[in-house]
Design a protein around this motif. Structure first.
Motif, PDB file in Angstrom:
ATOM      1  N   UNK A 100       0.841  -1.207   0.000  1.00  0.00           N
ATOM      2  CA  UNK A 100       0.000   0.000   0.000  1.00  0.00           C
ATOM      3  C   UNK A 100       0.875   1.257   0.000  1.00  0.00           C
ATOM      4  N   UNK A 101       1.963   1.192   0.753  1.00  0.00           N
ATOM      5  CA  UNK A 101       2.864   2.349   0.804  1.00  0.00           C
ATOM      6  C   UNK A 101       3.497   2.605  -0.561  1.00  0.00           C
ATOM      7  N   UNK A 102       4.021   1.527  -1.161  1.00  0.00           N
ATOM      8  CA  UNK A 102       4.698   1.694  -2.453  1.00  0.00           C
ATOM      9  C   UNK A 102       3.723   2.166  -3.521  1.00  0.00           C
ATOM     10  N   UNK A 103       2.466   1.747  -3.408  1.00  0.00           N
ATOM     11  CA  UNK A 103       1.458   2.145  -4.383  1.00  0.00           C
ATOM     12  C   UNK A 103       1.101   3.621  -4.208  1.00  0.00           C
ATOM     13  N   UNK A 104       1.127   4.087  -2.946  1.00  0.00           N
ATOM     14  CA  UNK A 104       0.725   5.470  -2.695  1.00  0.00           C
ATOM     15  C   UNK A 104       1.856   6.449  -2.994  1.00  0.00           C
ATOM     16  N   UNK A 105       3.086   5.944  -3.029  1.00  0.00           N
ATOM     17  CA  UNK A 105       4.229   6.815  -3.327  1.00  0.00           C
ATOM     18  C   UNK A 105       4.164   7.246  -4.794  1.00  0.00           C
ATOM     19  N   UNK A 106       4.114   8.562  -5.068  1.00  0.00           N
ATOM     20  CA  UNK A 106       4.051   8.984  -6.471  1.00  0.00           C
ATOM     21  C   UNK A 106       5.308   8.524  -7.227  1.00  0.00           C
ATOM     22  N   UNK A 107       5.163   7.671  -8.251  1.00  0.00           N
ATOM     23  CA  UNK A 107       6.341   7.086  -8.918  1.00  0.00           C
ATOM     24  C   UNK A 107       7.363   8.113  -9.421  1.00  0.00           C
ATOM     25  N   UNK A 108       6.928   9.290  -9.932  1.00  0.00           N
ATOM     26  CA  UNK A 108       7.956  10.235 -10.412  1.00  0.00           C
ATOM     27  C   UNK A 108       8.926  10.668  -9.316  1.00  0.00           C
ATOM     28  N   UNK A 109       8.486  10.605  -8.038  1.00  0.00           N
ATOM     29  CA  UNK A 109       9.375  11.001  -6.947  1.00  0.00           C
ATOM     30  C   UNK A 109      10.596  10.090  -6.882  1.00  0.00           C
ATOM     31  N   UNK A 110      10.476   8.876  -7.463  1.00  0.00           N
ATOM     32  CA  UNK A 110      11.591   7.932  -7.412  1.00  0.00           C
ATOM     33  C   UNK A 110      12.583   8.131  -8.546  1.00  0.00           C
ATOM     34  N   UNK A 111      12.248   9.022  -9.464  1.00  0.00           N
ATOM     35  CA  UNK A 111      13.129   9.245 -10.610  1.00  0.00           C
ATOM     36  C   UNK A 111      14.563   9.588 -10.187  1.00  0.00           C
ATOM     37  N   UNK A 112      14.748  10.545  -9.254  1.00  0.00           N
ATOM     38  CA  UNK A 112      16.126  10.853  -8.828  1.00  0.00           C
ATOM     39  C   UNK A 112      16.838   9.639  -8.231  1.00  0.00           C
ATOM     40  N   UNK A 113      16.087   8.781  -7.524  1.00  0.00           N
ATOM     41  CA  UNK A 113      16.674   7.563  -6.969  1.00  0.00           C
ATOM     42  C   UNK A 113      17.215   6.673  -8.088  1.00  0.00           C
ATOM     43  N   UNK A 114      16.425   6.517  -9.148  1.00  0.00           N
ATOM     44  CA  UNK A 114      16.880   5.682 -10.251  1.00  0.00           C
ATOM     45  C   UNK A 114      18.043   6.330 -11.002  1.00  0.00           C
ATOM     46  N   UNK A 125      15.489   4.707 -17.273  1.00  0.00           N
ATOM     47  CA  UNK A 125      14.122   4.973 -17.721  1.00  0.00           C
ATOM     48  C   UNK A 125      13.247   3.736 -17.603  1.00  0.00           C
ATOM     49  N   UNK A 126      13.807   2.588 -18.016  1.00  0.00           N
ATOM     50  CA  UNK A 126      13.053   1.345 -17.898  1.00  0.00           C
ATOM     51  C   UNK A 126      12.769   1.054 -16.421  1.00  0.00           C
ATOM     52  N   UNK A 127      13.773   1.304 -15.566  1.00  0.00           N
ATOM     53  CA  UNK A 127      13.604   1.045 -14.136  1.00  0.00           C
ATOM     54  C   UNK A 127      12.425   1.803 -13.551  1.00  0.00           C
ATOM     55  N   UNK A 128      12.317   3.084 -13.873  1.00  0.00           N
ATOM     56  CA  UNK A 128      11.208   3.886 -13.339  1.00  0.00           C
ATOM     57  C   UNK A 128       9.875   3.332 -13.830  1.00  0.00           C
ATOM     58  N   UNK A 129       9.800   2.996 -15.109  1.00  0.00           N
ATOM     59  CA  UNK A 129       8.532   2.498 -15.657  1.00  0.00           C
ATOM     60  C   UNK A 129       8.168   1.166 -15.005  1.00  0.00           C
ATOM     61  N   UNK A 130       9.165   0.268 -14.869  1.00  0.00           N
ATOM     62  CA  UNK A 130       8.893  -1.034 -14.255  1.00  0.00           C
ATOM     63  C   UNK A 130       8.340  -0.840 -12.842  1.00  0.00           C
ATOM     64  N   UNK A 131       8.991   0.018 -12.076  1.00  0.00           N
ATOM     65  CA  UNK A 131       8.540   0.237 -10.698  1.00  0.00           C
ATOM     66  C   UNK A 131       7.091   0.712 -10.667  1.00  0.00           C
ATOM     67  N   UNK A 132       6.797   1.762 -11.469  1.00  0.00           N
ATOM     68  CA  UNK A 132       5.448   2.335 -11.453  1.00  0.00           C
ATOM     69  C   UNK A 132       4.398   1.319 -11.863  1.00  0.00           C
ATOM     70  N   UNK A 133       4.658   0.614 -12.964  1.00  0.00           N
ATOM     71  CA  UNK A 133       3.675  -0.334 -13.487  1.00  0.00           C
ATOM     72  C   UNK A 133       3.519  -1.516 -12.530  1.00  0.00           C
ATOM     73  N   UNK A 134       4.655  -1.980 -11.988  1.00  0.00           N
ATOM     74  CA  UNK A 134       4.644  -3.163 -11.137  1.00  0.00           C
ATOM     75  C   UNK A 134       3.628  -3.042  -9.999  1.00  0.00           C
ATOM     76  N   UNK A 135       3.666  -1.919  -9.275  1.00  0.00           N
ATOM     77  CA  UNK A 135       2.802  -1.836  -8.099  1.00  0.00           C
ATOM     78  C   UNK A 135       1.336  -1.654  -8.456  1.00  0.00           C
TER      79      UNK A 135
END
Lengths: 259, 282
Positions: A100-114, A125-135
């Motif tokens: 639930x936490x990972x789903x609520x985290x706005x995926x673009x916020x993880x862009x700098x992490x990737x 780029x693939x990493x960010x998309x995979x993360x967002x779609x996965x959850x």
């Protein structure tokens, strides 16, 4: 005769507004009152020679590749893990806060992490998309896998139907409406993440080209990029409805009708 | 997440072992235990993996360091200014987008002719991701609050519009006919039958919009450079300040959780008298 007339009337009625808006934009832009809004014929011209020329291999293909690879990986892992978690009650209980936490985290916020761990390039780029779609897919698959008709599972146990067959023919179909619903959100998110990652940190891609053109005051090119991205957004949505949603939901309607 | 009633009757509470079991019956208790367990697992795992070097220290500070950094951030006015910048655009954008989407949706939903007139434009503009119009919006509005608001509007207007249209069009025709037979005026029918009947759909749209508005805010801050959490995260990353970056990302996730929880509760609250619509309202 009458019905044909009425049907063409209905179609015409639906087309008035889009055509009128397009003509209005065309006429207004040709007058050249605002430099940020170049003339539509110029944009269409630039669109042709940018995207059907070298721009296609240089920018369109990398974008679409990242989009498809990210979407496919995210969907695959989301479905596999979603069914595992959805069918095992204690696992579902234990992991649901994290999910639930990972789903609520706005995926673009993880862009700098990737960007930090993968650097600038297609992997990021693939990493960010995979993360967002996965959850997105994971959460929907869990819900879907939970909703399997218990009687069906009992029957399959009684008839000693093998596990893999039960997975393929009972659990996966039962979860498919939810998975498809998740996929619709996942696809929209994947398009957004594709463009965001290209605009923030990339050296290729349609989003990169578009923002680059904006910064170079090449407004015609910028508009041709925006137009292509808009078309991709509409097209991906349409393809999803025609190729995935309708077949799956049609099948589902038939199955529930017989049952 | 679940706000189901926790006060279930405890069977055999005379010190029998079923007391724990009875407590376990409550979804809230089970949820709480899972949350605590998850926090522990993530913390210990992170700490151990970074101490043993499985997570390279180049990319991953220790869990302790990140937790400390969150504590530090909470005392900084600059941090709260960024949070406020994000929340401000989120709430204003949400209100404008939902109000316009619902208003036009209800109007279009009540007239089949009007709906068909706008249908193609809606279907063409709806799937355009808000990020696509960033270049031109930046040119016209610059790095401003209005820029963020316009992007949020493109992100959520269509969702709320379509939900409201579906809601109004999905109202049980028998109910409408009945209201007509009883001599209700058109205006009265609208407020007494159509609007309450479509409320579940509208509220679902608002919940989706609330979550998506936060995503768009972050995007506008990352790409457009507007003040806010997204911009701070990117700045921390490019400055090599990993701890702050992780702390900010974790905090942003918390914000997402709070928004999701509030709007899910709102949805349940509104849907509570209309349980039959729940499945349809998806």
């Amino acid at each position: 005769m009458n019905t044909i007339g009425r049907r063409t009337g209905a179609v015409l009625w639906e087309l008035i507004l889009p055509v009128a808006l397009f003509i209005a934009w065309w006429v207004w832009s040709v007058q050249g009152e605002n430099m940020y809004f170049p003339a539509v014929p110029d944009i269409l011209n630039a669109f042709g020679h940018t995207w059907f020329g070298s721009g296609f291999t240089e920018h369109v293909l990398p974008s679409l590749r990242n989009f498809i690879v990210g979407l496919a990986l995210g969907t695959f892992f989301g479905i596999v893990l979603g069914i595992a978690v959805g069918r095992v009650a204690w696992l579902r209980w234990l992991l649901s806060p994290i999910i639930e936490y990972a789903r609520a985290l706005p995926p673009p916020a993880l862009l700098p992490f990737f960007i930090l761990i993968l650097g600038i390039g297609p992997e990021m780029q693939v990493g960010v998309i995979v993360f967002g779609v996965f959850f997105v897919i994971l959460l929907n698959t869990i819900d879907g896998a939970r909703s399997v008709e218990p009687t069906l599972l009992d029957v399959s146990t009684v008839y000693k139907i093998p596990r893999w067959y039960r997975f393929l023919r009972i659990i996966l179909p039962a979860a498919s409406p939810q998975i498809v619903a998740g996929l619709r959100n996942g696809i929209s998110l994947a398009v957004i993440l594709m463009v965001v990652s290209e605009m923030v940190a990339a050296t290729e891609g349609i989003g990169f080209f578009t923002l680059q053109s904006q910064q170079n005051f090449a407004f015609v090119d910028m508009w041709s990029g925006m137009m292509l991205l808009a078309i991709i957004g509409v097209l991906v949505n349409l393809l999803f409805t025609v190729l995935i949603e309708r077949p799956v939901l049609f099948w589902q309607r038939g199955a529930s009708g017989n049952g | 997440m679940s706000t189901q009633t926790s006060g279930r009757p405890v069977e055999g509470s005379e010190g029998r072992p079923s007391r724990v079991a009875a407590l376990w019956q409550s979804r809230r208790v089970r949820w709480g235990v899972a949350v605590v367990l998850d926090l522990l697992i993530v913390y210990v795992l992170w700490q151990v993996l970074s101490a043993t070097g499985v997570l390279p220290s180049r990319f991953f500070p220790s869990a302790n360091a990140v937790v400390e950094r969150i504590g530090l951030l909470l005392t900084l006015p600059a941090f709260w200014a960024a949070v406020w910048a994000t929340m401000q655009s989120w709430i204003i954008g949400l209100i404008i987008g939902c109000a316009c989407g619902t208003l036009f949706g209800v109007l279009l939903g009540s007239s089949s002719r009007a709906y068909r007139f706008c249908r193609v434009v809606i279907e063409l503009l709806r799937p355009i991701p808000p990020i696509v119009i960033i270049p031109i919006v930046l040119l016209v509005l610059g790095v401003t609050l209005q820029m963020k608001l316009l992007l949020i509007f493109q992100g959520i207007f269509w969702v709320t519009l379509l939900q409201a249209i579906y809601g109004v069009r999905g109202v049980d025709p028998v109910m409408l006919e009945t209201a007509k037979t009883y001599g209700m005026s058109k205006l009265r029918r609208f407020f007494m039958v159509q609007l309450p009947g479509s409320l579940p759909f509208i509220v679902t749209g608002v919940r989706l919009a609330a979550i998506f508005a936060l995503v768009v805010s972050i995007v506008a801050e990352l790409v457009g450079g507007a003040a806010g959490l997204g911009n701070e995260i990117l700045k921390a990353q490019s400055a090599g300040d990993d701890r702050t970056m992780y702390a900010l990302i974790l905090f942003t996730g918390l914000l997402g959780v709070v928004i999701t929880a509030i709007f899910s509760a709102l949805e349940r609250f509104v849907l509570f008298w209309h349980p039959s619509q729940r499945e349809v309202a998806q």
